[in-house]
Design an enzyme around this catalytic site. Sequence first.
Site, short mmCIF file in Angstrom:
data_model
loop_
_atom_site.label_atom_id
_atom_site.label_comp_id
_atom_site.label_asym_id
_atom_site.label_seq_id
_atom_site.Cartn_x
_atom_site.Cartn_y
_atom_site.Cartn_z
N CYS A 83 0.80 -1.21 0.00
CA CYS A 83 0.00 0.00 0.00
C CYS A 83 0.84 1.27 0.00
O CYS A 83 0.29 2.36 -0.01
CB CYS A 83 -1.00 0.00 1.14
N CYS A 108 -0.21 -4.44 8.16
CA CYS A 108 0.41 -3.20 8.62
C CYS A 108 1.36 -3.47 9.79
O CYS A 108 2.35 -2.77 9.97
CB CYS A 108 -0.64 -2.18 9.05
#
Lengths: 388, 123
Positions: free
Chosen positions: B34, B103
């Site tokens: 991302c 993440c």
Amino acid sequence: METKYYFDYNATTPTDPRVVEEMNKFFIENFHNPSSFYRKAGEANFAVQKARERLAELINAGSSEIIFTSGGTESDNLAVQGTAYKLKEKGNHIITSRIEHPAVLKTCKHLEKNGFQVTYLPVDRYGFVDPEDLKKNITDATILVSIMHANNETGTLQPIKELVKIAHHKGIYFHTDAVQSTGKIPVDVRDLDVDLLSFSSHKIYGPKGMGVLYKKKTIKITPLLFGGGHEKGLRAGTENVHGIVGMGKAAEIARLEMAEEKKKLRPLRDRLQKEILEKIPEVIINGDTGKRLFNTLNLSVKYIEGEAMLAMLDQQGFALSSGSACSSGSLDPSHVLLAIGLKHEEAHGSLRISLGKYNSREDVEKLIEVLPAVVERLRNVSPFWQNK
Amino acid sequence: MMYTKKVMEHFQNSQNYGKIEDADGIGKVGNSRCGDVMWIYIKVKDGKIADAKYETFGCVAAIATSSMAIDMIKGKPVDQALSITNKAVAEALDGLPPEKMHCSVLAEEGIKSAIEDYQQKNK
Ligand SMILES: Cc1ncc(COP(=O)(O)O)c(C=O)c1O
Ligand code: FES
């Protein structure tokens, strides 16, 4: 904190209480099937027809040109697939743009797997399709052009009339996704001369799960749903009477009040834009600032990420949206923002503010007060800001 | 998107961010999926992580895991800090939404890369 400041009207709108009021009757008191024989059924049928007229009036269509659907998504699907299947003997080429809603883009991707060829026109940095580009990409096999009226993320308005002329010059059907423009600005299907046009109820203060496909009387398409022959065989299924009635009322309110809304909201949007640009350094406005929906402001705050901004704002009662990858679940930033040439990091830091009729001047002042602090905090945490 | 209370606390109130000017090790990692980026700075004294800070460009989960990871390694012997896992960081935050687990990988990698940087310099 609860959501006190709603700035996400392009995502959806609250249902207008006047709409709810009109719908109520059709759950219990007049629940009857409009196709049945008895008088109560006739009343339901009458309500459906009245709604059809109100919806037709909103876009200056004939009431026989209104097809009820389950929303913008279905309208887009029916327009694109319905035309493709109807005209597949004539040709297999479709032209659309890179900034369409997934309801059009993914439908096209699906058609590509089924023997169709699709051209995705690029847009310039303001989000406009170049009419010359459309002209150049038309082939003998082209059967449909589908280009949206207003973009949901940037609010950029396409020169639909000009694009329609080009398509019609070659005898090609034109569909436009007008989900974001209908009910906000005047949309006149005769003036635009489109053959097919989609819009949706929940973007115009009507109930969710309802939409319309306008189909010009002279145009033929293939249905996606087969069954009881409703909507002249183009969309089978017992009518969602309360939904249709609600959407019809919403259309009437929109038609009568849209000028007033614009007068109120445009200055609020413009003030937001001006103040944000003044108070926060290194912000870019996405999309065109001229030919743009009056309620929409899309910007990129450099060096920070959108989902983090949304979360900070949410904690303080603000509802907004972002084209960032992290907020999308798909890990790709907005295809619209990439198509207008934003770098990944810039699309990452995007924020969409979309206003609607229940926004007040106070809401706007509050956002102007809160946003700079949110940005500062996240920039303090960001390696790009700290080491630039 | 639903985040736990702990995630939101670390995201909003973390004091662990910033730079360490005379850091002994710096880890700069990115999430190619991302596009997010995390920098971890560590200061080592007597074989222990004496201080650590982060700078993160990324989502709520990326910032919260950075902050939690820093809490978890501060004061720890270097080799213990090196064995920190993204799962442990996520658990310490009472969990992350499944689509946000990736993440937390950034936090694990950031810490490891900072320690490796320190070890390289002190060989
Ligand atoms: C431009 C555009 N097209 C289509 C849709 C889909 O409409 P619906 O939510 O009614 O299916 C939306 C709404 O998100 C939209 O903004
Ligand atoms: S770092 Fe991008 S989704 Fe979390």
